[in-house]
Design a protein around this motif. Structure first.
Motif, PDB file in Angstrom:
ATOM      1  N   ILE A  72      49.254  45.635  27.623  1.00 57.32           N
ATOM      2  CA  ILE A  72      49.536  44.652  28.668  1.00 57.32           C
ATOM      3  C   ILE A  72      48.800  45.118  29.920  1.00 57.32           C
ATOM      4  CG2 ILE A  72      51.289  43.645  30.163  1.00 57.32           C
ATOM      5  CD1 ILE A  72      53.304  44.206  27.856  1.00 57.32           C
ATOM      6  N   ILE A  73      48.029  44.226  30.521  1.00 62.09           N
ATOM      7  CA  ILE A  73      47.364  44.539  31.782  1.00 62.09           C
ATOM      8  C   ILE A  73      47.852  43.549  32.832  1.00 62.09           C
ATOM      9  CG2 ILE A  73      45.177  44.741  33.016  1.00 62.09           C
ATOM     10  CD1 ILE A  73      43.816  45.462  30.464  1.00 62.09           C
ATOM     11  N   LEU A  74      48.325  44.062  33.953  1.00 62.59           N
ATOM     12  CA  LEU A  74      48.694  43.237  35.105  1.00 62.59           C
ATOM     13  C   LEU A  74      47.550  43.296  36.111  1.00 62.59           C
ATOM     14  CD1 LEU A  74      52.469  44.093  35.710  1.00 62.59           C
ATOM     15  CD2 LEU A  74      51.457  42.410  34.168  1.00 62.59           C
ATOM     16  N   TRP A  75      47.149  42.122  36.592  1.00 56.96           N
ATOM     17  CA  TRP A  75      46.009  42.019  37.497  1.00 56.96           C
ATOM     18  C   TRP A  75      46.444  41.548  38.882  1.00 56.96           C
ATOM     19  CZ3 TRP A  75      41.377  43.363  35.161  1.00 56.96           C
ATOM     20  CH2 TRP A  75      41.365  43.341  33.766  1.00 56.96           C
ATOM     21  N   ASP A  76      45.826  42.139  39.910  1.00 54.82           N
ATOM     22  CA  ASP A  76      45.960  41.663  41.284  1.00 54.82           C
ATOM     23  C   ASP A  76      45.003  40.480  41.427  1.00 54.82           C
ATOM     24  OD1 ASP A  76      45.445  41.205  44.036  1.00 54.82           O
ATOM     25  OD2 ASP A  76      46.106  43.230  44.532  1.00 54.82           O
ATOM     26  N   VAL A  77      45.567  39.269  41.539  1.00 55.56           N
ATOM     27  CA  VAL A  77      44.733  38.065  41.524  1.00 55.56           C
ATOM     28  C   VAL A  77      43.840  37.979  42.758  1.00 55.56           C
ATOM     29  CG1 VAL A  77      44.779  35.541  41.536  1.00 55.56           C
ATOM     30  CG2 VAL A  77      46.378  36.805  40.095  1.00 55.56           C
ATOM     31  N   GLU A  78      44.368  38.329  43.910  1.00 54.25           N
ATOM     32  CA  GLU A  78      43.586  38.207  45.143  1.00 54.25           C
ATOM     33  C   GLU A  78      42.380  39.142  45.141  1.00 54.25           C
ATOM     34  OE1 GLU A  78      44.093  38.570  50.019  1.00 54.25           O
ATOM     35  OE2 GLU A  78      45.812  38.919  48.696  1.00 54.25           O
ATOM     36  N   ASN A  79      42.597  40.394  44.716  1.00 52.28           N
ATOM     37  CA  ASN A  79      41.528  41.388  44.754  1.00 52.28           C
ATOM     38  C   ASN A  79      40.768  41.511  43.436  1.00 52.28           C
ATOM     39  OD1 ASN A  79      42.031  42.365  47.506  1.00 52.28           O
ATOM     40  ND2 ASN A  79      43.970  43.106  46.657  1.00 52.28           N
ATOM     41  N   LYS A  80      41.235  40.774  42.406  1.00 51.34           N
ATOM     42  CA  LYS A  80      40.568  40.755  41.094  1.00 51.34           C
ATOM     43  C   LYS A  80      40.472  42.142  40.476  1.00 51.34           C
ATOM     44  CE  LYS A  80      39.589  36.474  42.409  1.00 51.34           C
ATOM     45  NZ  LYS A  80      39.910  36.494  43.839  1.00 51.34           N
ATOM     46  N   ILE A  81      41.530  42.941  40.625  1.00 48.74           N
ATOM     47  CA  ILE A  81      41.522  44.294  40.078  1.00 48.74           C
ATOM     48  C   ILE A  81      42.772  44.533  39.232  1.00 48.74           C
ATOM     49  CG2 ILE A  81      40.133  45.286  41.935  1.00 48.74           C
ATOM     50  CD1 ILE A  81      42.728  46.333  43.175  1.00 48.74           C
ATOM     51  N   GLU A  82      42.691  45.535  38.380  1.00 47.94           N
ATOM     52  CA  GLU A  82      43.796  45.907  37.505  1.00 47.94           C
ATOM     53  C   GLU A  82      44.871  46.655  38.292  1.00 47.94           C
ATOM     54  OE1 GLU A  82      44.372  48.929  33.721  1.00 47.94           O
ATOM     55  OE2 GLU A  82      42.428  47.958  34.037  1.00 47.94           O
TER      56      GLU A  82
END
Length: 713
Positions: A72-82
């Protein structure tokens, strides 16, 4: 031109092609993003994403990653990073979902803390029920599905102290299905020893009272509060012929959408549990639907986005959720699109693909090509109507092509005047096919300067030959920039309305069976009633004014065929507007009601006669059209009985170059463009074929026939 020169330079001096750069860019960078994509999220090597979900605030994107091990990978949508990576212990998990408050998410038999990624709850006795797990809308309950069926858990239970069993298990004895309510059809599917076969997905109704379950038999509707089965949507209800792969409730709770392994997407009325409509095919040359592994509604319930598996696997499609009309194509993945989802604010679409990427798309900045005005009411035969082909919200457009579809019996094309939207635009002579009702337009700018914003592409004029309800539709709308890169536009057509009062309006104004008020009770009225099934009173399709549009209204309309003063064409356009499946389903429903009323009995007889019109006397392969052609053609045929249908295409010297597997088709006439076999002029590798003679063979059961066609370029 710039792209071509760069490609030549790289090939001659550096030894590799521009496509190599594209592949490198797509692997793990933000270079070479597809049109309207705003970010690419990078997946670890040799893994690929399988499912997605946005957190309720839209700030986090959760992705379930397949293979070895699953993660499972959660991503920071605003910064486009893991943000977080979590190892998943079981390879049988297929979904990931956030809780309504966003504090936890569930994957398989485990609830995780969204902030820390630590497990918070283990679902006991979950084996066989953990492939797909979702939260109820209030977040208090978890529903899990798998090879054993459906099971529920309390999402707030303490795993260290709670020893209570799951809330309940889906009944598998068919006697548990409620068949007493009007319109519910219970299809025996299992004994007490087996469960619902091959569950592929779950969706809660917004009020939390029901679950829609995608399985190999259709769409189960299940009462989550009473723990009972309600009904099953199948082919008998006008729906799926094959296994259902995806299902979703609209956020407003009014509609259920379901996609199957045959490339069909059906919409159902969630209240009446009636089939509403089947989504149209993508209106772009060479594009069609295959398997539908994922589909979602927009937050406002107005649009539907779907992924695609197998053929055309790199496409995503958008439809109007009310009319079912195709609207837009998103293209950029290089593999099957396995999961799609809207962000909570509706501004972004996230998609996963077997190409091992996640793409984020801007759903606010797409160009729109539309016909204006969007509705017209002709007053007299011979009247000339003028429409503008408009473009809005465009950016760097140097060329376009578009095809306008019209009713060839109602309208006669007169002329096209190209607009000045393109800088130094050079228009192409319109290509008219009055018989099919199409006119193709195209124009290209020679200035090298792209146009932006809003404008008029062209003005088209028609003469009215018959006053009746119809549409002006758009298809094959493709835009290009000054380097030849192609993109698509959101398309909107126009509605041609029939006035309720004309010189001879007294023939129909008082006839409630003449639903479209064109002074003829015919196939068009039947289709209008069928498309309104399940709607309430105050609707013109509610012929008997009982507050509900249903099969009774349709049969009463059929019984009125020939009653109007201008009755000659009651069967006109039959084969283009309805199928044998439609009429057979209507007849089955009509026989269940079987009112003794003479008009109703007459209507049933009319439907029987319609069926004979739709079923030909023999199986045949018909001439393709157009012929000669470049680059596309349609291959019509007819079946006297249901059969597995395949069209084989051979070159003149004998080799098989393309197989069109059309699947199991019911008896009927497959002549118009929406039903005939379609060939885009390419071989199995997707390469355009050369000019010359080709042979096409129809295989349908024991039937085999061959005809000749000609490609001219």
């Amino acid at each position: 031109m710039k792209k071509l020169c760069l490609s030549i330079f790289l090939t001659l001096f550096l030894g590799f092609h521009l496509s190599s750069i594209d592949l490198l860019a797509q692997s793990c960078t933000q270079l070479s993003l597809p049109e309207h994509a705003i970010a690419r999220l990078c997946i670890p090597r040799n893994k690929y994403p399988a499912d997605l979900d946005f957190s309720p605030d839209g700030k986090t994107l959760a992705s379930l990653i397949y293979c070895c091990p699953r993660e499972i990978i959660l991503w920071d949508v605003e910064n486009k990073i893991e943000k977080l990576t979590i190892i998943v212990p079981n390879d049988s998990y297929h979904s990931i979902r956030f809780s309504p408050d966003g504090k936890t998410f569930v994957c398989g038999n485990t609830l995780y803390d969204t902030t820390t990624g630590q497990p918070k709850l283990i679902l006991s006795d979950s084996e066989g029920y953990e492939n797909h797990v979702v939260y109820s809308p209030d977040g208090k309950t978890l529903a899990g599905a798998g090879v054993k069926g459906i099971r529920f858990w309390n999402s707030t239970a303490d795993p260290t102290t709670d020893t209570s069993p799951p809330i309940g298990i889906l009944p598998t004895d068919t006697s548990a299905i409620d068949t007493s309510k009007d319109g519910f059809v219970a299809t025996p599917i299992a004994t007490s020893s087996v469960t619902v076969p091959r569950i592929r997905g779950l969706s809660y109704s917004p009020d939390g009272q029901e679950l829609a379950i995608a399985c190999s038999l259709g769409v189960w509707i299940y009462n989550a509060e009473l723990n009972t089965e309600i009904t099953l949507f199948t082919q008998d209800h006008g729906g799926h012929r094959g296994g259902v792969l995806s299902v979703a409730y609209s956020p407003d709770g009014n509609t259920i959408a379901s996609g199957d392994s045959a490339g069909k997407i059906h919409l159902w009325d969630a209240k009446s549990r009636k089939h509403k409509l089947t989504l149209s095919k993508p209106k772009i040359f060479g594009q069609y639907l295959s398997q539908i592994p994922s589909l979602k509604f927009s937050p406002d319930s107005n649009a539907i986005v779907s992924g695609s598996d197998r053929s055309n696997g790199d496409q995503m499609y958008l439809w109007d959720a009310t009319t079912g009309e195709y609207k837009y194509t998103l293209r950029g993945h290089t593999g099957n699109v396995t999961s799609v989802i809207f962000s909570p604010d509706g501004n972004t679409i996230a998609s996963t693909s077997s190409d091992k990427t996640i793409l984020l798309w801007d759903f606010t900045a797409y160009p729109i090509v539309s016909i204006s005005p969007d509705s017209v009411t002709p007053s007299t035969i011979g009247e000339e109507l003028t429409f503008d082909l408009k473009i809005t919200n465009s950016k760097d457009i140097s060329g376009y092509q578009a095809t306008i579809e019209f009713d060839p019996e109602a309208f006669e094309y007169i002329e096209t005047t190209y607009g000045d939207y393109l800088s130094e635009g050079v228009p192409v002579q319109p290509i008219l096919n009055q018989h099919l009702g199409t006119v193709k337009l195209a124009s290209l700018s020679l200035s090298g300067i792209g146009s932006n914003g809003d404008g008029t592409l062209a003005t088209i004029k028609f003469k009215v030959n018959a006053i009746r309800t119809s549409k002006l539709s758009l298809r094959d709308v493709i835009l290009s920039d000054n380097e030849g890169n192609e993109s698509y536009a959101w398309i909107d057509g126009a509605q041609i309305l029939k006035t309720a009062t004309t010189e001879d309006s007294d023939c129909s104004v008082t006839n409630t069976k003449d639903v479209n008020k064109d002074c003829v009770v015919n196939i068009q009225d039947l289709v209008l009633v069928a498309t309104h099934f399940g709607r309430g009173g105050g609707n013109v399709a509610d012929v008997n004014s009982d507050g509900r549009v249903d099969i009774i209204d349709l049969v009463l309309v059929a019984g009125a065929f020939g009653d109007t003063a201008t009755a000659p064409a009651v069967y006109a356009d039959t084969q283009a507007m309805i199928t044998t499946d439609d009429v057979q389903q209507w007849l089955r429903a009509a026989h269940k009601v079987n009112l003794p009323d003479s008009m109703y009995q007459r209507g049933m007889l009319t439907l029987e006669q319609l069926l004979t019109v739709l079923i030909p006397k023999n199986t045949a392969l018909l001439p393709n059209y157009p012929n000669p052609f470049n680059p596309e053609t349609w291959i019509p045929y007819q079946l006297v009985e249901p059969a597995e249908v395949t069209v084989l295409i051979y070159s003149a010297n004998g080799p098989l170059i393309r197989t069109l597997a059309l699947g199991h088709q019911p008896a009927g006439i497959y002549r118009n463009r929406d039903r005939a076999a379609y060939w885009d002029g390419t071989n199995e590798a997707g390469e355009p074929v050369a000019s010359g003679v080709y042979f096409y063979t129809l295989l349908a059961g024991d039937f085999r026939a061959t005809r000749r066609m000609l490609v001219i370029k």
